[in-house]
Design a protein around this motif. Sequence first.
Motif, mmCIF file in Angstrom:
data_model
loop_
_atom_site.group_PDB
_atom_site.id
_atom_site.type_symbol
_atom_site.label_atom_id
_atom_site.label_comp_id
_atom_site.label_asym_id
_atom_site.label_seq_id
_atom_site.Cartn_x
_atom_site.Cartn_y
_atom_site.Cartn_z
ATOM 1 N N PHE A 178 -34.284 -67.550 19.935
ATOM 2 C CA PHE A 178 -33.778 -68.838 19.477
ATOM 3 C C PHE A 178 -32.709 -69.356 20.438
ATOM 4 N N THR A 179 -31.801 -68.471 20.838
ATOM 5 C CA THR A 179 -30.721 -68.866 21.743
ATOM 6 C C THR A 179 -31.259 -69.272 23.105
ATOM 7 N N GLN A 180 -32.270 -68.556 23.594
ATOM 8 C CA GLN A 180 -32.893 -68.933 24.854
ATOM 9 C C GLN A 180 -33.480 -70.344 24.769
ATOM 10 N N GLY A 181 -34.087 -70.659 23.622
ATOM 11 C CA GLY A 181 -34.629 -71.997 23.424
ATOM 12 C C GLY A 181 -33.546 -73.050 23.378
ATOM 13 N N VAL A 182 -32.476 -72.754 22.636
ATOM 14 C CA VAL A 182 -31.344 -73.685 22.540
ATOM 15 C C VAL A 182 -30.808 -74.011 23.929
ATOM 16 N N ARG A 183 -30.539 -72.975 24.711
ATOM 17 C CA ARG A 183 -29.863 -73.165 25.991
ATOM 18 C C ARG A 183 -30.796 -73.650 27.103
ATOM 19 N N SER A 184 -32.096 -73.629 26.850
ATOM 20 C CA SER A 184 -33.022 -74.193 27.829
ATOM 21 C C SER A 184 -32.868 -75.707 27.920
ATOM 22 N N VAL A 185 -32.374 -76.315 26.837
ATOM 23 C CA VAL A 185 -32.185 -77.769 26.820
ATOM 24 C C VAL A 185 -30.721 -78.166 26.680
ATOM 25 N N ASN A 186 -29.866 -77.180 26.361
ATOM 26 C CA ASN A 186 -28.452 -77.465 26.138
ATOM 27 C C ASN A 186 -27.625 -76.233 26.526
ATOM 28 N N PRO A 187 -27.360 -76.050 27.820
ATOM 29 C CA PRO A 187 -26.666 -74.852 28.296
ATOM 30 C C PRO A 187 -25.257 -74.670 27.755
ATOM 31 N N ASP A 188 -24.673 -75.712 27.203
ATOM 32 C CA ASP A 188 -23.313 -75.620 26.680
ATOM 33 C C ASP A 188 -23.260 -75.125 25.235
ATOM 34 N N ALA A 189 -24.386 -75.082 24.582
ATOM 35 C CA ALA A 189 -24.400 -74.715 23.166
ATOM 36 C C ALA A 189 -24.218 -73.212 22.971
ATOM 37 N N LYS A 190 -23.601 -72.849 21.849
ATOM 38 C CA LYS A 190 -23.397 -71.453 21.464
ATOM 39 C C LYS A 190 -24.066 -71.204 20.105
ATOM 40 N N VAL A 191 -24.506 -69.982 19.909
ATOM 41 C CA VAL A 191 -25.119 -69.588 18.633
ATOM 42 C C VAL A 191 -24.267 -68.489 18.019
ATOM 43 N N VAL A 324 -41.250 -66.010 26.557
ATOM 44 C CA VAL A 324 -39.848 -66.316 26.280
ATOM 45 C C VAL A 324 -38.881 -65.450 27.084
ATOM 46 N N PHE A 325 -39.142 -64.148 27.115
ATOM 47 C CA PHE A 325 -38.198 -63.235 27.756
ATOM 48 C C PHE A 325 -38.615 -62.940 29.199
ATOM 49 N N THR A 326 -38.690 -64.017 29.971
ATOM 50 C CA THR A 326 -38.943 -63.938 31.404
ATOM 51 C C THR A 326 -37.640 -64.273 32.127
ATOM 52 N N GLY A 327 -37.257 -63.440 33.091
ATOM 53 C CA GLY A 327 -35.981 -63.588 33.755
ATOM 54 C C GLY A 327 -35.864 -64.829 34.630
ATOM 55 N N PRO A 328 -34.622 -65.178 34.994
ATOM 56 C CA PRO A 328 -33.419 -64.358 34.779
ATOM 57 C C PRO A 328 -32.843 -64.492 33.367
ATOM 58 N N ILE A 329 -32.456 -63.353 32.799
ATOM 59 C CA ILE A 329 -31.817 -63.335 31.484
ATOM 60 C C ILE A 329 -30.555 -62.481 31.586
ATOM 61 N N LYS A 330 -29.444 -63.046 31.126
ATOM 62 C CA LYS A 330 -28.162 -62.344 31.136
ATOM 63 C C LYS A 330 -27.771 -61.939 29.717
ATOM 64 N N ASP A 331 -26.942 -60.896 29.624
ATOM 65 C CA ASP A 331 -26.399 -60.527 28.323
ATOM 66 C C ASP A 331 -25.094 -61.284 28.079
ATOM 67 N N GLN A 332 -24.431 -60.980 26.978
ATOM 68 C CA GLN A 332 -23.212 -61.709 26.605
ATOM 69 C C GLN A 332 -22.113 -61.627 27.664
ATOM 70 N N SER A 333 -22.093 -60.535 28.416
ATOM 71 C CA SER A 333 -21.049 -60.352 29.423
ATOM 72 C C SER A 333 -21.371 -61.061 30.730
ATOM 73 N N GLY A 334 -22.576 -61.626 30.822
ATOM 74 C CA GLY A 334 -22.989 -62.288 32.052
ATOM 75 C C GLY A 334 -23.769 -61.400 32.999
#
Length: 365
Positions: A178-191, A324-334
Amino acid sequence: MKRRFWCAALIAVLMVTLALSGCGQKQATPAPENKFKVAFVYVGPVGDTGWTYSHDEARKYLISKIPDVQTTIVESVPEGADAERVITQLAEQGNKLIFTTSFGYMDPTINVAKKYPDIVFMHCSGYKTAANVGTYFGRIYQARYLSGIAAGKTTKSNQIGYVAAFPIPEVVRGINAFTQGVRSVNPDAKVKVIWTNTWYDPAKEKQAGKTLLDAGADVIAQHQDTPGPQQAAEEAGKYGVGYNTDMSKLAPKAVLTSVVWNWGPYYVKIVESVKNKTWKSEQYWGPMSDGVIALAPFGPMVNDETKQLVDDAQKVIISGRWDVFTGPIKDQSGKVKVPAGQRMSDADMLSFDWFVEGVEGTLGK
């Protein structure tokens, strides 16, 4: 003496009958001898309008397609020792196929299956199999990603709330998608995630939604079995994304869309294979292209631009060219967890124990 014997026998029969009714067992279709007996074990009540409701609607679909099936359901069975007792009871009653429909039924299902090798057991969302035990689930994370696009385009505060059940890989995977989808169109959003540690608790789930709304969220997503979080969003004049079934009827002014299950055709397929003796143990994890998962129709508040973005992403997912889970993907720490161009394996997705960048919250808290 004869009178005492028959009185005692009658009392024993009544006690057994009361014991069966106490665990929520319902014979859902008549039981002529030529019926093929199938049982379902549910973690919540059929009327939850969510997870259990979706499975029971599929059971009704099954009956409509295979009339010689007799089904029995047992509602609101706790995950643990009670589940093993109920599954054993259903096996003793002559059911040829038993569906156990919650993650916590995994070990009880395996334990009972060892004692009844001639019965087929199908466990939903687990990972343990045996010669007579298969598992099944859908790649619901694909639909969650799409719903995230809708949420990301709708939020004004860039704060999205997520009411989550338990910190197991299934739920963590959904939050991440869900978060990946959110940030694909709105990188500033937080979940932001709140855990309830319940599957079905209407009051607690609704209160969790209210807490997120009070903290500034203007869209509420959920991995829960009741519409409580959606109703909290509507009461606050905000928006939400439902789960399991189309929740728009229960919060029509709030629900952007819902991530929904369509188990019916799969249940028909499994029953037919067991009847025809072609069934084999497998771990089914169906993609969106199979139809086992989908998005419900959009609410009137979703604009055409957002609908088009979702439709475009859905076509790519269904094609299989990207997931959905195709990189690059970062964790919470970056930290980069999935390099660019690399796709997470099923094993890694099934054992998710970390949050992606953009999630606010910790596992289990």
